[in-house]
Design a protein around this motif. Structure first.
Motif, PDB file in Angstrom:
ATOM      1  N   ASP A 188       0.819  -1.167  -0.034  1.00  0.00           N
ATOM      2  CA  ASP A 188       0.193  -0.193  -0.003  1.00  0.00           C
ATOM      3  C   ASP A 188       0.863   1.216   0.018  1.00  0.00           C
ATOM      4  OD1 ASP A 188      -1.380   2.187   1.111  1.00  0.00           O
ATOM      5  OD2 ASP A 188      -3.164   0.932   1.788  1.00  0.00           O
ATOM      6  N   ALA A 204      -0.937   6.547  -2.388  1.00  0.00           N
ATOM      7  CA  ALA A 204      -2.328   6.649  -1.835  1.00  0.00           C
ATOM      8  C   ALA A 204      -2.613   8.339  -1.661  1.00  0.00           C
ATOM      9  CB  ALA A 204      -2.487   6.083  -0.351  1.00  0.00           C
ATOM     10  N   PRO A 205      -2.263   9.280  -2.529  1.00  0.00           N
ATOM     11  CA  PRO A 205      -2.749  10.553  -2.324  1.00  0.00           C
ATOM     12  C   PRO A 205      -4.275  10.683  -2.312  1.00  0.00           C
ATOM     13  CG  PRO A 205      -2.316  10.297  -4.702  1.00  0.00           C
ATOM     14  CD  PRO A 205      -2.111   9.082  -4.120  1.00  0.00           C
ATOM     15  N   ASN A 206      -4.710  11.818  -1.753  1.00  0.00           N
ATOM     16  CA  ASN A 206      -6.014  12.242  -1.645  1.00  0.00           C
ATOM     17  C   ASN A 206      -6.319  12.972  -3.034  1.00  0.00           C
ATOM     18  OD1 ASN A 206      -6.685  11.295   0.839  1.00  0.00           O
ATOM     19  ND2 ASN A 206      -5.930  13.173   1.846  1.00  0.00           N
ATOM     20  N   HIS A 213      -4.067   3.071  -2.543  1.00  0.00           N
ATOM     21  CA  HIS A 213      -5.244   3.265  -1.690  1.00  0.00           C
ATOM     22  C   HIS A 213      -5.906   5.032  -1.729  1.00  0.00           C
ATOM     23  CE1 HIS A 213      -8.183   1.841   1.852  1.00  0.00           C
ATOM     24  NE2 HIS A 213      -7.850   3.088   2.237  1.00  0.00           N
ATOM     25  N   GLY A 223      -7.565   8.694  -1.680  1.00  0.00           N
ATOM     26  CA  GLY A 223      -8.604   8.999  -0.951  1.00  0.00           C
ATOM     27  C   GLY A 223      -9.602   9.751  -1.977  1.00  0.00           C
ATOM     28  N   TYR A 225     -12.406   6.668   7.876  1.00  0.00           N
ATOM     29  CA  TYR A 225     -11.150   6.323   7.286  1.00  0.00           C
ATOM     30  C   TYR A 225     -10.575   5.072   7.854  1.00  0.00           C
ATOM     31  CZ  TYR A 225      -6.045   6.958   6.286  1.00  0.00           C
ATOM     32  OH  TYR A 225      -4.666   6.764   5.878  1.00  0.00           O
ATOM     33  N   ASP A 232     -10.159   1.180   6.005  1.00  0.00           N
ATOM     34  CA  ASP A 232      -8.784   0.496   6.230  1.00  0.00           C
ATOM     35  C   ASP A 232      -9.137  -0.992   6.666  1.00  0.00           C
ATOM     36  OD1 ASP A 232      -6.237   1.151   5.150  1.00  0.00           O
ATOM     37  OD2 ASP A 232      -6.268   3.006   6.603  1.00  0.00           O
ATOM     38  N   TYR A 288       2.627  -1.121   4.370  1.00  0.00           N
ATOM     39  CA  TYR A 288       2.018   0.276   4.326  1.00  0.00           C
ATOM     40  C   TYR A 288       2.858   1.105   4.365  1.00  0.00           C
ATOM     41  CZ  TYR A 288      -2.683  -1.951   5.446  1.00  0.00           C
ATOM     42  OH  TYR A 288      -3.678  -2.803   5.417  1.00  0.00           O
ATOM     43  N   ILE A 331       3.220   4.519   4.962  1.00  0.00           N
ATOM     44  CA  ILE A 331       2.435   5.990   5.295  1.00  0.00           C
ATOM     45  C   ILE A 331       3.463   6.561   6.413  1.00  0.00           C
ATOM     46  CG2 ILE A 331       0.421   6.726   6.269  1.00  0.00           C
ATOM     47  CD1 ILE A 331      -0.726   3.810   5.635  1.00  0.00           C
ATOM     48  N   GLN A 354       0.660   8.564  11.222  1.00  0.00           N
ATOM     49  CA  GLN A 354      -0.276   7.627  11.147  1.00  0.00           C
ATOM     50  C   GLN A 354      -0.055   6.103  11.977  1.00  0.00           C
ATOM     51  OE1 GLN A 354      -2.994   7.216   7.810  1.00  0.00           O
ATOM     52  NE2 GLN A 354      -2.040   9.392   6.915  1.00  0.00           N
ATOM     53  N   HIS A 360      -2.968   5.010  14.086  1.00  0.00           N
ATOM     54  CA  HIS A 360      -4.153   4.566  13.257  1.00  0.00           C
ATOM     55  C   HIS A 360      -3.763   3.165  12.984  1.00  0.00           C
ATOM     56  CE1 HIS A 360      -6.853   4.394   9.961  1.00  0.00           C
ATOM     57  NE2 HIS A 360      -5.761   4.025   9.250  1.00  0.00           N
TER      58      HIS A 360
HETATM   59  N1  ARG Z   1      -4.765   9.000   1.593  1.00  0.00           N
HETATM   60  C1  ARG Z   1      -4.179   8.970   3.207  1.00  0.00           C
HETATM   61  C2  ARG Z   1      -3.441  10.239   3.325  1.00  0.00           C
HETATM   62  O1  ARG Z   1      -3.090  10.943   2.384  1.00  0.00           O
HETATM   63  C3  ARG Z   1      -3.068   7.885   2.787  1.00  0.00           C
HETATM   64  C4  ARG Z   1      -3.752   6.661   2.889  1.00  0.00           C
HETATM   65  C5  ARG Z   1      -2.558   5.401   3.221  1.00  0.00           C
HETATM   66  N2  ARG Z   1      -3.117   4.050   3.029  1.00  0.00           N
HETATM   67  C6  ARG Z   1      -3.958   3.464   3.865  1.00  0.00           C
HETATM   68  N3  ARG Z   1      -4.443   2.447   3.577  1.00  0.00           N
HETATM   69  N4  ARG Z   1      -4.467   4.276   4.831  1.00  0.00           N
HETATM   70  O2  ARG Z   1      -3.156  10.515   4.259  1.00  0.00           O
END
Ligand code: ARG
Length: 575
Positions: free
Chosen positions: A115, A118-120, A155, A157, A311, A315, A333, A335, A339, A342
């Motif tokens: 994973d 994973a941008p928003n 992943h 957003g 969120y 996940d 992951y 990240i 986080q 989380h």
């Molecule tokens: N979109 C999230 C962010 O910008 C990161 C996601 C990471 N992956 C996940 N499975 N939570 O903070």
């Protein structure tokens, strides 16, 4: 076969034959100081401690029993029981003659889900997404090289309250007769417009909230608008990946919205497993394992009292999918460290509810923040977030200046192409070469430089080898010769060359790319040291020597370019 394993086998066999307990291993490591030979076996001390024996004597016995004929040229026991091993140059030469760098091997055959990125999608990709994208991509390449089947999961957003606002904005633009593509040509401005609209106009804000509900219940009209927005945003990100030479494709996109229909059934399963509880109208999981100092369990909200999922819920659904559908053995992951709690909650809840079998490895590989030279998170001069598109443009401009100053005769096309590879390499390497768990300082001058531990230095070392072959008018690819090691710098280079697979293995386990970067830097330096002391094409060098040295140079280029490729960095035949 890697040197470490060969030594492990030989010394391990000796330890067994001495009747040492099975769990005692030789603990083989490359020596940090050539004074102590090339490799060290440190296992005698632990074994002696267990058996209450004299470690030095035990080390001596192990060494006497070990068959190192044709492998080592010198061995001794030092200090409290270190076994020092100096390898026979002929043995190194022989190992190098069977080199298979670049051919994918099958050391590992796991299914690994990664994973990363994973941008928003609400906004354009910015520097905050860079580290996950670059580090995750490197590890994906390394694991693939080791033979794993790697499943990339982006992943993204694309779900949540923000999208109600954005869809409402898009709707009003389209009602006014504007094309979606045009309205969304600058996502940043569009986002700001929507936000202003949302903050200033209560009617618009209510409408935006209503759209969120409609989206979640699958209303086709809202969904169609939303999809238009998402498609344009995804296309923008894919373009950035292409420019960055990142291996993520459209097929790897598995965004948050993809789990929307799984959330309700997931909640039911959690209820059935007795892991969720009611708490003031919300559904929550209390996690004792993550209790605070006062002994109060950590709280993970699965569904808010207004019925909305979070969120974290998504996940958990993703975790379940990766384990049950994708049948992952390892789930990684990449990240941001912020986080970490989380991720711990997701992993604990996943285990509690049996969403993943116990033998599946769940790994959060966290990283620090990219800082400016002022020691604060990296921003534009006016304090805004730096868009990746702009960062890439600036890197290319800077690289172009550098290349032009070194080589003013390049054609415009070559200049652009070389500058692009240097720019992307520099950005990536600056990140990958730092211990990922720390924050790091983003410094243009340091990274786009031919000096020091930088991408251009490594790219240049590779190009330099290419040019030796060109000058000799010999085809580098097909060159093959017996290696004869006589000089010390030849031996140092040979040893470094042979450590490539060991390093890759280590990176595949711990997921620290800087280990590979450091290795490549040492390899390039070993090559430079060798090249200085051991002329290749000079008059008076015997044919055997020349061919052997060309072979060493060829292997150095092969490992450098293969290693850089695993970092996602390209090489070039001229610079
Ligand atoms: N979109 C999230 C962010 O910008 C990161 C996601 C990471 N992956 C996940 N499975 N939570 O903070």
């Amino acid at each position: 076969m890697i040197i470490r394993s060969i030594l492990e086998n030989r010394l391990g066999a000796a330890m067994q034959s001495l009747g040492l307990p099975f769990e005692c291993s030789p603990i083989i490591k490359p020596s940090t100081n050539p004074k102590f030979g090339d490799y060290q076996a440190n296992g005698a001390m632990a074994a002696a401690k267990r058996l209450k024996k004299n470690p030095h004597e035990l080390a001596q016995k192990i060494l006497e029993r070990t068959d190192l004929v044709g492998i080592a040229c010198k061995t001794d026991v030092a200090g409290p029981g270190f076994i020092n091993i100096e390898l026979d140059p002929n043995f190194l030469a022989e190992l190098l003659s069977n080199d298979e760098t670049g051919t994918k091997n099958h050391q590992d055959v796991k299914r690994v889900v990664i994973d990363y990125s994973a941008p928003n999608l609400a906004k354009e990709m910015h520097v905050g997404h860079l580290r996950s994208t670059i580090i995750g991509d490197c590890i994906a390449r390394v694991l693939e090289y080791r033979g794993n089947s790697v499943i990339r999961q982006n992943h993204m957003g694309d779900w949540g309250t923000q999208f109600g606002m954005l869809v409402a904005e898009l709707e009003s633009h389209m009602i006014a007769g504007e094309q979606a593509e045009l309205a969304l040509s600058d996502l940043e401005t569009f986002y700001q417009k929507a936000k202003r609209h949302f903050d200033d106009d209560p009617e618009f804000a209510d409408h935006a909230r209503a759209i969120v509900v409609r989206l979640q219940s699958g209303d086709p009209q809202s969904r169609a608008l939303w999809k238009q927005f998402i498609d344009i945003s995804v296309a923008h990100n894919l373009e950035i990946y292409k420019q960055l030479n990142v291996s993520l494709t459209k097929e790897d996109v598995k965004p948050e919205s993809a789990y929307n229909d799984q959330l309700e059934p997931l909640l039911e399963e959690l209820v059935q497993m007795n892991v969720v509880q009611d708490d003031q109208g919300a559904k929550v999981i209390f996690i004792d394992e993550l209790a605070n100092k006062k002994g109060e369990p950590s709280v993970m909200i699965i569904r808010k009292s207004d019925g909305g999922f979070l969120y974290a819920t998504t996940d958990l659904a993703a975790l379940q999918y990766r384990s049950r559908e994708l049948k992952a053995d390892r789930i990684l992951y990449f990240i941001d460290a912020r986080q970490s709690l989380h991720m711990k909650q997701v992993f604990c809840a996943g285990r509690l509810a049996n969403l993943v079998p116990p033998n599946v490895s769940l790994e959060h590989h966290a990283f620090g923040t990219m800082m400016g030279k002022d020691g604060k998170p990296f921003k534009t001069r006016t304090g805004g977030t730096v868009k990746l598109a702009h960062l890439i443009d600036e890197a290319r401009e800077r690289a172009e200046q550098l290349v032009k100053s070194k080589n003013p005769n390049l054609s415009e096309r070559d200049l652009k192409d070389i500058a692009k590879k240097i720019a992307i390499g520099a950005i990536k390497y600056a990140d990958l070469s730092k211990t990922r768990t720390h924050d790091y300082i983003f410094d243009w001058d340091e990274m786009i430089s031919f000096e020091g531990n930088t991408a251009p230095y490594l790219q240049y070392a590779n190009t330099r080898i290419n040019s030796i072959f060109k000058r000799a008018n010999i085809d580098q690819e097909s060159h093959s010769a017996t290696i004869i090691i006589t000089e010390n710098t030849e031996k140092i280079l040979a040893l470094k060359l042979l450590q490539f697979e060991e390093i890759i293995e280590q990176v595949s386990l711990d997921c620290y790319p800087h280990v590979l970067c450091n290795y490549l830097y040492e390899l390039a330096s070993a090559f430079m040291g060798f090249y200085e002391k051991c002329p290749i094409l000079r008059q008076g060098i015997s044919k055997e020597k020349k061919d052997s040295r060309l072979e060493l140079a060829k292997l150095a280029a092969k490992k450098l370019s293969c290693g850089l490729d695993l970092l996602g960095i390209e090489v070039m035949p001229t610079m």
